[in-house]
Motif scaffolding. Structure first.
Motif, short mmCIF file in Angstrom:
data_model
loop_
_atom_site.label_atom_id
_atom_site.label_comp_id
_atom_site.label_asym_id
_atom_site.label_seq_id
_atom_site.Cartn_x
_atom_site.Cartn_y
_atom_site.Cartn_z
N CYS A 183 0.84 -1.20 0.00
CA CYS A 183 0.00 0.00 0.00
C CYS A 183 0.88 1.25 0.00
N ARG A 193 1.20 3.48 2.27
CA ARG A 193 1.90 3.72 3.54
C ARG A 193 3.11 2.79 3.68
N CYS A 194 3.06 1.65 2.98
CA CYS A 194 4.23 0.76 2.97
C CYS A 194 5.44 1.51 2.39
N CYS A 196 3.70 -1.93 8.47
CA CYS A 196 2.71 -0.96 7.98
C CYS A 196 1.38 -1.11 8.73
N CYS A 217 -1.79 -1.87 6.42
CA CYS A 217 -1.90 -3.25 5.96
C CYS A 217 -2.37 -4.17 7.09
ZN LIG Z 1 0.89 -1.09 3.73
#
Ligand SMILES: [Zn+2]
Length: 336
Positions: A166, A168-169, A239, A242
């Motif tokens: 994602c 934010r990862c 994360c 996730c």
């Molecule tokens: Zn993520």
């Protein structure tokens, strides 16, 4: 309608079935600047079923260099971007349901805007809202296409819940404002957002028609250098998104005042919520300064201060980056 799309249907990746799927799809575009106008133009011409465009801003002359849907009349008519986009797009393809919404996308309203979306496309100029999109995307399992452009470069990546890492990862926290370039500090030349917007559009088409060739990497381009690179991104084990923690959607990092990218302006959100009556507000403000308004926006000038106010009570205070000054002016003239 077969003729209108005949060249696209001939393309083997789309075909008749792909066109049918496009025609049933609902696309949500958040942010309608250079990227958003390119994406909206491509997808409305391609014959998606419904396009919802959400943008909080109005059009200024320095936008016209790269924001393809707008013209000088839109500025003279003081149109918000979402409304101008809706009007132009309806002329391009009347068979597509186009909905322009003038609003600041935040954690209190984003789920309402994406409820029926098959895909969400990023036309934004700020990171906070991207993290918010990332949260709703993963929560509601709606794919989204990230895209950003600045100076002569840009990047894009598809975030498909359950399949790809994602957003934010990649960037675990919101970058500090000082380290994030903006169109105001670094400038931007139109081919950079044009290419990124085009890549976002084609990824949206592929995702909607269910193509196998969906991009699963981060693409970074530089139109001045003429470079195009792919990067494999690994999921980040730490994360939170996730792991099902939607911290931006929970309002944990929500902000009430925002400096607007490259505009020397500050946005103040209406702390009370609800709708404003321009008629009443104008009557109150014309005693102290100059007021003009149309059905979308109210302009208020006092001394060297200028504010634009929208129906949702949101205000853009121009010619300053001082958030406390903007909050003060809002409190003084709009009232909290
Ligand atoms: Zn993520």
């Amino acid at each position: 309608m077969v003729d209108r799309y005949s060249r696209q249907v001939l393309f083997r990746g789309i075909g008749e079935e792909g066109q049918r799927r496009l025609g049933k799809s609902c696309v949500v575009i958040i942010g309608c600047g250079a990227l958003g106008t390119i994406i909206a133009t491509s997808l409305v011409r391609a014959g998606v079923g419904k396009v919802r465009i959400i943008d909080r801003d109005f059009i200024e002359y320095h936008n016209l260099q790269r924001q393809l849907l707008f013209d000088e009349d839109d500025i003279r008519n003081q149109l918000p971007k979402a409304i101008a986009a809706e009007r132009h797009l309806k002329k391009v393809n009347s068979s597509v349901e186009v909905e322009g919404i003038v609003a600041d996308v935040n954690y209190t309203n984003i789920e309402r805007f994406i409820r029926d979306a098959d895909i969400i496309l990023d036309g934004l100029d700020n990171f906070e809202t991207r993290f918010l999109i990332n949260d709703v995307s993963l929560k509601h399992k709606i794919p989204w296409v990230y895209g950003g452009a600045i100076s002569s470069s840009g990047m894009t990546m598809n975030i498909i819940p359950g399949e790809t890492p994602c957003f934010r990862c990649i960037s675990y926290t919101v970058p500090y404002p000082q380290v994030v370039l903006t169109c105001d500090t670094a400038g931007v030349i139109s081919p950079a957002p044009f290419i990124i917007g085009s890549l976002e559009s084609v990824e949206a088409m592929k995702i909607v028609v269910g193509a196998e060739e969906i991009n699963r990497e981060l693409i970074i381009i530089d139109v001045w250098k003429g470079t195009f690179h792919h990067f494999k991104i690994r999921p980040n084990e730490n994360c939170p998104t996730c792991q099902g923690k939607y911290e931006f959607l929970d309002g944990k990092f929500g902000i009430r005042t925002t400096s607007l990218c490259g505009q020397n302006a500050v946005q103040v959100l209406n702390p009370k919520g609800g709708e404003l009556s321009f008629k009443e507000l104008a009557a109150r403000l014309k005693v102290v300064g100059k007021v003009t308004y149309n059905e979308f926006m109210l302009h208020f000038t006092i001394d060297s201060q200028e504010m634009v106010i929208f129906h949702d009570g949101r205000a853009i205070v121009k010619n300053t980056t001082d958030e406390s000054l903007a909050r003060g002016l809002y409190a003084k003239y709009i009232g909290i």
